[in-house]
Design a protein around this motif. Structure first.
Motif, PDB file in Angstrom:
ATOM      1  N   VAL A   4       0.838  -1.178   0.000  1.00  0.00           N
ATOM      2  CA  VAL A   4       0.000   0.000   0.000  1.00  0.00           C
ATOM      3  C   VAL A   4       0.886   1.246   0.000  1.00  0.00           C
ATOM      4  O   VAL A   4       1.958   1.256   0.608  1.00  0.00           O
ATOM      5  CB  VAL A   4      -0.940   0.012   1.225  1.00  0.00           C
ATOM      6  N   ASP A   5       0.454   2.268  -0.701  1.00  0.00           N
ATOM      7  CA  ASP A   5       1.135   3.553  -0.676  1.00  0.00           C
ATOM      8  C   ASP A   5       0.582   4.324   0.517  1.00  0.00           C
ATOM      9  O   ASP A   5      -0.571   4.775   0.500  1.00  0.00           O
ATOM     10  CB  ASP A   5       0.869   4.298  -1.985  1.00  0.00           C
ATOM     11  N   VAL A   6       1.391   4.491   1.548  1.00  0.00           N
ATOM     12  CA  VAL A   6       0.885   5.094   2.789  1.00  0.00           C
ATOM     13  C   VAL A   6       0.416   6.526   2.575  1.00  0.00           C
ATOM     14  O   VAL A   6      -0.440   7.022   3.317  1.00  0.00           O
ATOM     15  CB  VAL A   6       1.952   5.036   3.903  1.00  0.00           C
ATOM     16  N   ASP A   7       0.937   7.216   1.570  1.00  0.00           N
ATOM     17  CA  ASP A   7       0.531   8.605   1.350  1.00  0.00           C
ATOM     18  C   ASP A   7      -0.843   8.717   0.701  1.00  0.00           C
ATOM     19  O   ASP A   7      -1.395   9.811   0.613  1.00  0.00           O
ATOM     20  CB  ASP A   7       1.573   9.324   0.494  1.00  0.00           C
ATOM     21  N   THR A   8      -1.385   7.612   0.244  1.00  0.00           N
ATOM     22  CA  THR A   8      -2.717   7.650  -0.366  1.00  0.00           C
ATOM     23  C   THR A   8      -3.792   7.120   0.581  1.00  0.00           C
ATOM     24  O   THR A   8      -4.968   7.130   0.234  1.00  0.00           O
ATOM     25  CB  THR A   8      -2.741   6.816  -1.660  1.00  0.00           C
ATOM     26  N   VAL A   9      -3.404   6.666   1.764  1.00  0.00           N
ATOM     27  CA  VAL A   9      -4.378   6.145   2.724  1.00  0.00           C
ATOM     28  C   VAL A   9      -5.273   7.275   3.195  1.00  0.00           C
ATOM     29  O   VAL A   9      -4.800   8.348   3.607  1.00  0.00           O
ATOM     30  CB  VAL A   9      -3.668   5.486   3.920  1.00  0.00           C
ATOM     31  N   GLU A  10      -6.572   7.052   3.161  1.00  0.00           N
ATOM     32  CA  GLU A  10      -7.527   8.119   3.484  1.00  0.00           C
ATOM     33  C   GLU A  10      -7.625   8.383   4.981  1.00  0.00           C
ATOM     34  O   GLU A  10      -7.883   9.509   5.407  1.00  0.00           O
ATOM     35  CB  GLU A  10      -8.907   7.745   2.933  1.00  0.00           C
ATOM     36  N   TRP A  63      -5.203  -1.057  14.141  1.00  0.00           N
ATOM     37  CA  TRP A  63      -5.769  -0.254  13.053  1.00  0.00           C
ATOM     38  C   TRP A  63      -4.702  -0.009  11.987  1.00  0.00           C
ATOM     39  O   TRP A  63      -3.876   0.896  12.104  1.00  0.00           O
ATOM     40  CB  TRP A  63      -6.286   1.078  13.596  1.00  0.00           C
ATOM     41  N   GLY A  64      -4.728  -0.808  10.949  1.00  0.00           N
ATOM     42  CA  GLY A  64      -3.767  -0.683   9.868  1.00  0.00           C
ATOM     43  C   GLY A  64      -4.245   0.264   8.792  1.00  0.00           C
ATOM     44  O   GLY A  64      -5.277   0.947   8.933  1.00  0.00           O
ATOM     45  N   PRO A  65      -3.537   0.340   7.669  1.00  0.00           N
ATOM     46  CA  PRO A  65      -3.891   1.272   6.594  1.00  0.00           C
ATOM     47  C   PRO A  65      -5.239   0.968   5.944  1.00  0.00           C
ATOM     48  O   PRO A  65      -5.805   1.840   5.277  1.00  0.00           O
ATOM     49  CB  PRO A  65      -2.745   1.105   5.581  1.00  0.00           C
ATOM     50  N   GLU A  66      -5.761  -0.239   6.164  1.00  0.00           N
ATOM     51  CA  GLU A  66      -7.051  -0.595   5.572  1.00  0.00           C
ATOM     52  C   GLU A  66      -8.229  -0.189   6.442  1.00  0.00           C
ATOM     53  O   GLU A  66      -9.391  -0.397   6.067  1.00  0.00           O
ATOM     54  CB  GLU A  66      -7.094  -2.111   5.318  1.00  0.00           C
ATOM     55  N   ARG A  67      -7.977   0.423   7.596  1.00  0.00           N
ATOM     56  CA  ARG A  67      -9.056   0.809   8.506  1.00  0.00           C
ATOM     57  C   ARG A  67      -9.991   1.817   7.850  1.00  0.00           C
ATOM     58  O   ARG A  67      -9.585   2.598   6.975  1.00  0.00           O
ATOM     59  CB  ARG A  67      -8.492   1.400   9.803  1.00  0.00           C
ATOM     60  N   PRO A  68     -11.264   1.852   8.271  1.00  0.00           N
ATOM     61  CA  PRO A  68     -12.203   2.843   7.727  1.00  0.00           C
ATOM     62  C   PRO A  68     -11.732   4.258   8.040  1.00  0.00           C
ATOM     63  O   PRO A  68     -11.178   4.506   9.119  1.00  0.00           O
ATOM     64  CB  PRO A  68     -13.514   2.523   8.459  1.00  0.00           C
ATOM     65  N   PRO A  69     -11.947   5.201   7.151  1.00  0.00           N
ATOM     66  CA  PRO A  69     -11.496   6.573   7.388  1.00  0.00           C
ATOM     67  C   PRO A  69     -12.092   7.188   8.642  1.00  0.00           C
ATOM     68  O   PRO A  69     -11.454   8.002   9.299  1.00  0.00           O
ATOM     69  CB  PRO A  69     -11.948   7.321   6.125  1.00  0.00           C
ATOM     70  N   ARG A  70     -13.331   6.785   8.952  1.00  0.00           N
ATOM     71  CA  ARG A  70     -13.985   7.332  10.149  1.00  0.00           C
ATOM     72  C   ARG A  70     -14.418   6.179  11.039  1.00  0.00           C
ATOM     73  O   ARG A  70     -15.348   5.444  10.736  1.00  0.00           O
ATOM     74  CB  ARG A  70     -15.179   8.198   9.749  1.00  0.00           C
ATOM     75  N   GLU A  71     -13.730   6.042  12.134  1.00  0.00           N
ATOM     76  CA  GLU A  71     -14.002   4.996  13.114  1.00  0.00           C
ATOM     77  C   GLU A  71     -13.790   5.611  14.490  1.00  0.00           C
ATOM     78  O   GLU A  71     -12.653   5.875  14.900  1.00  0.00           O
ATOM     79  CB  GLU A  71     -13.051   3.815  12.889  1.00  0.00           C
ATOM     80  N   PRO A  72     -14.855   5.914  15.216  1.00  0.00           N
ATOM     81  CA  PRO A  72     -14.755   6.690  16.463  1.00  0.00           C
ATOM     82  C   PRO A  72     -13.699   6.189  17.444  1.00  0.00           C
ATOM     83  O   PRO A  72     -12.928   6.988  17.981  1.00  0.00           O
ATOM     84  CB  PRO A  72     -16.168   6.563  17.050  1.00  0.00           C
ATOM     85  N   LEU A  73     -13.636   4.890  17.682  1.00  0.00           N
ATOM     86  CA  LEU A  73     -12.666   4.377  18.657  1.00  0.00           C
ATOM     87  C   LEU A  73     -11.237   4.614  18.176  1.00  0.00           C
ATOM     88  O   LEU A  73     -10.382   5.067  18.947  1.00  0.00           O
ATOM     89  CB  LEU A  73     -12.895   2.884  18.894  1.00  0.00           C
ATOM     90  N   ALA A  74     -10.977   4.322  16.906  1.00  0.00           N
ATOM     91  CA  ALA A  74      -9.635   4.540  16.365  1.00  0.00           C
ATOM     92  C   ALA A  74      -9.281   6.022  16.366  1.00  0.00           C
ATOM     93  O   ALA A  74      -8.149   6.408  16.720  1.00  0.00           O
ATOM     94  CB  ALA A  74      -9.548   3.980  14.950  1.00  0.00           C
ATOM     95  N   ASP A  75     -10.222   6.866  15.985  1.00  0.00           N
ATOM     96  CA  ASP A  75      -9.960   8.301  15.965  1.00  0.00           C
ATOM     97  C   ASP A  75      -9.619   8.816  17.362  1.00  0.00           C
ATOM     98  O   ASP A  75      -8.708   9.640  17.532  1.00  0.00           O
ATOM     99  CB  ASP A  75     -11.174   9.053  15.422  1.00  0.00           C
ATOM    100  N   SER A  76     -10.342   8.329  18.357  1.00  0.00           N
ATOM    101  CA  SER A  76     -10.087   8.748  19.734  1.00  0.00           C
ATOM    102  C   SER A  76      -8.717   8.261  20.205  1.00  0.00           C
ATOM    103  O   SER A  76      -7.958   9.003  20.838  1.00  0.00           O
ATOM    104  CB  SER A  76     -11.183   8.199  20.652  1.00  0.00           C
TER     105      SER A  76
END
Length: 279
Positions: free
Chosen positions: A6-12, A117-130
């Motif tokens: 995966v290109d890490v700079d393109t991960v949303e 939470w790897g690069p495939e994680r959803p862009p919006r995930e409350p627990l990960a965001d916190s």
């Protein structure tokens, strides 16, 4: 190094952790648009930026500001954990392009847990965001306690040859003349190159490199202080103990025991003032 999947700079996602098992390799010079937190859970990682280089055993981590050109070198298997953070998440980013700091138990556990939470994680995930939001805030505090455990980098091929030769023969009784021959320079010219390019001397570079290598060896399971002293070129255990304490603020035995426990340095432990141009 295997080609990234995966290109890490393109991960949303604004933040995520990349976990990788690395075999010996040297990366190309590169940079990322996100901030990075580099950590080796096992094995030592060699990190270089434009003006400096560090050894990152499992007791240290590196903060890299977004856009910082760097490369990594691996000489043994490494379990890499890299957290990528959008700059907007870090309100008070540490100063400078790169900061290397001691990993406290909380930091280590958070970095290891972040692999959830790897690069495939959803862009919006409350627990990960916190979680990553908290990690980003703590980062400024952790990196503010950075240590000057680093080596300068060469800007010319000749000095790079001298440094590479020195690093390869840390456990041997090498001399300045040996390094000059490896660089294919006269002693006077090599001395000037160290002063002008690295703002240090060859002898100081050798000493600091030996201390960093000793820290790496003492962090290994079953490490012995006497064997470590000989492995980094000291013939006297007393001389090694004195040099190591002056460099790190701890005796080798105390450092080894603390690392084995995964605890923090004792209160007040700090390296002695370093003489940049000492010969």
């Amino acid at each position: 190094m295997p080609k990234p999947l995966v290109d890490v700079d393109t991960v949303e996602a604004a933040a995520f952790c990349l976990s990788d098992e690395l075999s010996p390799f040297t990366s190309a010079w590169h940079a990322h648009r996100k901030h990075q937190l580099l950590y080796s859970a096992q094995g030592a990682l060699h990190l270089e930026v434009e003006q400096a280089q560090w050894l990152l055993p499992p007791q240290r981590a590196a903060w890299l500001r977004s856009g910082t050109r760097h490369r990594v070198r691996v000489s043994q298997p490494v379990s890499l954990r890299t957290v990528y953070l959008e700059p907007r998440l870090v309100r008070l980013p540490p100063e400078g392009e790169c900061r290397v700091f001691i990993i406290e138990p909380l930091a280590r556990e958070m970095l290891l847990y972040s692999t959830r939470w790897g690069p495939e994680r959803p862009p919006r995930e409350p627990l990960a965001d916190s979680f990553f939001g908290t990690l980003a805030q703590l980062l400024s505090e952790w990196a503010s306690e950075s240590r000057a455990w680093r080596l300068p980098r060469a800007r010319t091929p000749e000095l790079e040859r001298a440094m590479a030769f020195t690093l390869k023969h840390l456990g041997e009784p090498i001399s300045f003349e040996d390094a000059a021959r490896a660089a294919r320079l006269s002693g006077r010219t090599l001395s000037r190159r160290f002063e002008e390019e690295a703002q240090t001397t060859w002898r100081r570079f050798l000493h600091d490199a030996r201390m960093l290598r000793a820290m790496e060896l003492l962090a290994e399971e079953g490490a012995r202080v006497t064997q470590t002293a000989y492995a980094v070129g000291f013939e006297s255990l007393a001389a090694f103990t004195h040099a190591f304490h002056a460099f790190t603020g701890e005796c080798p035995r105390d450092f080894r025991q603390r690392v084995a426990r995964g605890s923090e340095p004792r209160a007040g432990a700090a390296p002695a003032t370093r003489r940049t141009r000492a010969r």
